[in-house]
Design a protein around this motif. Structure first.
Motif, short mmCIF file in Angstrom:
data_model
loop_
_atom_site.label_atom_id
_atom_site.label_comp_id
_atom_site.label_asym_id
_atom_site.label_seq_id
_atom_site.Cartn_x
_atom_site.Cartn_y
_atom_site.Cartn_z
N ALA A 286 12.52 67.59 -17.41
CA ALA A 286 12.93 68.37 -16.24
C ALA A 286 11.78 68.48 -15.24
O ALA A 286 11.98 68.35 -14.02
N ILE A 287 10.55 68.69 -15.74
CA ILE A 287 9.39 68.78 -14.85
C ILE A 287 9.13 67.44 -14.17
O ILE A 287 8.83 67.39 -12.97
N PHE A 288 9.25 66.35 -14.93
CA PHE A 288 9.06 65.03 -14.34
C PHE A 288 10.12 64.76 -13.27
O PHE A 288 9.82 64.22 -12.19
N ALA A 289 11.38 65.16 -13.55
CA ALA A 289 12.46 64.96 -12.57
C ALA A 289 12.19 65.77 -11.30
O ALA A 289 12.43 65.30 -10.18
N SER A 290 11.65 66.99 -11.45
CA SER A 290 11.32 67.81 -10.30
C SER A 290 10.23 67.14 -9.46
O SER A 290 10.33 67.06 -8.23
N SER A 291 9.17 66.66 -10.14
CA SER A 291 8.08 65.98 -9.42
C SER A 291 8.57 64.73 -8.71
O SER A 291 8.19 64.44 -7.57
N ALA A 292 9.44 63.96 -9.40
CA ALA A 292 9.98 62.74 -8.81
C ALA A 292 10.84 63.06 -7.59
O ALA A 292 10.77 62.37 -6.56
N GLY A 293 11.64 64.13 -7.68
CA GLY A 293 12.47 64.52 -6.54
C GLY A 293 11.63 64.95 -5.35
O GLY A 293 11.91 64.58 -4.20
N ILE A 294 10.57 65.74 -5.61
CA ILE A 294 9.68 66.17 -4.53
C ILE A 294 8.99 64.97 -3.89
O ILE A 294 8.87 64.87 -2.66
N ALA A 295 8.53 64.04 -4.74
CA ALA A 295 7.85 62.84 -4.23
C ALA A 295 8.79 61.99 -3.38
O ALA A 295 8.41 61.49 -2.32
N LEU A 296 10.04 61.83 -3.84
CA LEU A 296 11.01 61.04 -3.10
C LEU A 296 11.31 61.69 -1.75
O LEU A 296 11.37 61.01 -0.71
N LYS A 297 11.47 63.00 -1.75
CA LYS A 297 11.75 63.73 -0.50
C LYS A 297 10.58 63.57 0.48
O LYS A 297 10.78 63.34 1.67
N THR A 298 9.34 63.68 -0.05
CA THR A 298 8.16 63.56 0.80
C THR A 298 8.05 62.16 1.40
O THR A 298 7.74 61.99 2.58
N THR A 299 8.31 61.14 0.57
CA THR A 299 8.22 59.76 1.03
C THR A 299 9.25 59.45 2.10
O THR A 299 8.94 58.83 3.13
N VAL A 300 10.49 59.91 1.89
CA VAL A 300 11.55 59.69 2.88
C VAL A 300 11.21 60.39 4.19
O VAL A 300 11.41 59.84 5.28
N SER A 301 10.67 61.60 4.10
CA SER A 301 10.30 62.35 5.30
C SER A 301 9.18 61.65 6.06
O SER A 301 9.22 61.55 7.30
N ASP A 302 8.18 61.13 5.32
CA ASP A 302 7.08 60.41 5.97
C ASP A 302 7.57 59.14 6.66
O ASP A 302 7.12 58.81 7.78
N CYS A 303 8.47 58.43 6.01
CA CYS A 303 9.02 57.20 6.60
C CYS A 303 9.80 57.52 7.87
O CYS A 303 9.71 56.77 8.87
N SER A 304 10.55 58.61 7.87
CA SER A 304 11.31 59.00 9.06
C SER A 304 10.40 59.36 10.21
O SER A 304 10.64 59.00 11.36
N ASN A 305 9.30 60.06 9.88
CA ASN A 305 8.34 60.44 10.93
C ASN A 305 7.65 59.22 11.52
O ASN A 305 7.37 59.17 12.73
N GLU A 306 7.37 58.21 10.69
CA GLU A 306 6.73 57.00 11.20
C GLU A 306 7.65 56.22 12.13
O GLU A 306 7.21 55.64 13.12
N ARG A 307 8.94 56.21 11.84
CA ARG A 307 9.89 55.47 12.66
C ARG A 307 10.08 56.12 14.02
O ARG A 307 10.32 55.45 15.03
N THR A 308 9.97 57.48 14.03
CA THR A 308 10.15 58.20 15.29
C THR A 308 8.84 58.23 16.07
O THR A 308 8.84 58.36 17.28
#
Length: 308
Positions: A286-308
Motif C-alpha cells: 500500500a505504501i509503495f502504491a501511494s508513492s508510485a501514485g504520487i510520483a506518477l501525478k508529479t511526473t504528469v504535472s511536470d510534463c504538462s507544465n513543460e508543454r505549456t
C-alpha cells in the motif's frame, strides 16, 4: 557536481538504475547495523555523520561552491541539518525495536507526508487525489505497525510501539527536511547541506550517547568494521540518489527508490531470518502504491507544465 549524458533517454534510464542501486546500498547500510553485535544504533549514526563530514568539509573548503550567506539561508541550512540528522538518528534507533523491512516501509511513506505538509506550510494546491494517496499511505503504515487495539490476534510487544513512533518521527523529519530544501534551491550547495546535517548529527549523537549505558566503552574491531561498512554504504546511498535526481525526474526516482522496501524484506527473511506476516507485506504494498501514485501525478504535472 555535474553529470554529463549525451542521450536524454539513456540519462533517464541511468537515473532509474542509480535509484535502484541507491536502494540496494540503503538496505545494506541498515543490514550492517542490524548484524553488528551488541552496539547502540547511535554509534551507527555517529559513524555515518563523521564519514560524511570528513569527506565534505575539504570539498567545501577548497571547491568553488555556491553559497548565498544571507540570514534566512543560514537559518534554513541549519534547520535542514537538524531535521535531516534527526531523521537519520530516529531511523537507526527504530532498528532496535522493529524489523528493518517494517522501518523502511513506514519511512518510505514520507512522500505522502511531504505532499500534505507542503499543502499546509507552502500553500501548495491539495487535490482529492493527494488526499487519496495520503489515506492509502496511512492505511499501509497502520498495517505495518499493527496496533493491538485494531489487530487483537497479532503478537504485539510494547517495544513495537516505540519502534513505530521512532519510524514515524523519521518520516516527518524527512518530510520537513525536503520542504526546507525547496527553500534553498539554487542558493546553497548540496555539500553545505550535508555538512550541516553531519555537524548537527555528530552533536546530537555525542550528547545522546552520554545517557546510554555502556556507550562510553570503545567498540571492538568487529563492531567498528560493521559501523564503517554501514557508513560507506550510507554515503554511497546518498551519492547515487543525488546523481539519480540529476538525470531523471523526482517522480520516477521516488518509485525506483521505493524498491528499498522489497530489498529490506528479502534481507530480513534470507539473511536475518526475521519472520514477516501478511499484514506487513500488504502494508508495504500500500505504501509503495501511494508513492508510485504520487510520483506518477508529479511526473504528469511536470510534463504538462513543460508543454505549456
Amino acid at each position: 557536481m555535474k553529470v554529463c549524458c549525451y542521450n536524454k533517454s539513456n540519462c533517464r534510464s541511468l537515473g532509474i538504475l542509480y535509484s535502484v542501486i541507491a536502494a540496494i546500498f540503503g538496505s545494506l547500510a541498515g543490514l550492517s547495523l542490524k548484524v553488528a553485535p551488541s552496539t547502540s544504533q547511535l554509534h551507527g549514526g555517529l559513524s555515518h555523520f563523521i564519514l560524511a563530514y570528513t569527506i565534505c568539509l575539504p570539498i567545501s573548503t577548497f571547491g568553488p561552491l555556491k553559497f548565498e550567506a544571507r540570514k534566512w539561508n543560514l537559518i534554513y541550512a541549519n534547520l535542514f541539518g537538524i531535521m535531516s540528522s534527526i531523521s537519520t538518528i530516529t531511523n537507526f534507533l527504530a532498528f532496535e525495536f522493529l524489523p528493518m523491512s517494517d522501518v523502511f516501509a513506514i519511512v518510505s511513506s514520507s512522500a505522502a507526508t511531504t505532499m500534505m505538509l507542503a499543502c499546509v506550510f507552502l500553500k501548495e494546491n491539495c487535490t482529492a487525489t493527494d488526499v487519496l494517496f495520503s489515506i492509502v499511505a496511512l492505511v499501509g503504515v497502520v498495517l505495518v505497525a499493527q496496533p493491538n487495539f485494531l489487530f487483537h490476534g497479532t503478537d504485539y510487544r510494547d517495544d513495537r510501539y516505540i519502534g513505530t513512533v521512532l519510524a514515524l518521527a523519521c518520516n516527518f523529519s524527512t518530510a520537513f527536511a525536503v520542504l526546507i530544501t525547496r527553500k534553498l534551491v539554487g542558493k546553497v550547495n548540496t555539500v553545505h547541506l550535508i555538512i550541516s546535517r553531519s555537524f548537527w548529527g555528530i552533536l546530537f549523537c555525542a550528547v545522546s550517547l552520554n545517557f546510554v549505558e555502556g556507550a562510553d566503552e570503545i567498540p571492538c574491531l568487529t563492531v567498528c568494521a560493521f559501523l564503517c561498512l554501514s557508513a560507506v554504504f550510507g554515503l554511497l546511498n546518498w551519492t547515487f540518489r543525488c546523481v539519480a535526481l540529476m538525470l531523471e525526474r523526482a517522480g520516477p526516482v521516488i518509485v525506483a527508490y521505493s524498491s528499498l522496501i522489497g530489498f529490506a524484506f528479502l534481507l530480513d527473511y534470507f539473511v536475518l531470518g526475521t519472520a514477516t506476516n501478511l499484514l506487513s507485506i500488504m502494508g508495504a504494498i500500500a505504501i509503495f502504491a501511494s508513492s508510485a501514485g504520487i510520483a506518477l501525478k508529479t511526473t504528469v504535472s511536470d510534463c504538462s507544465n513543460e508543454r505549456t
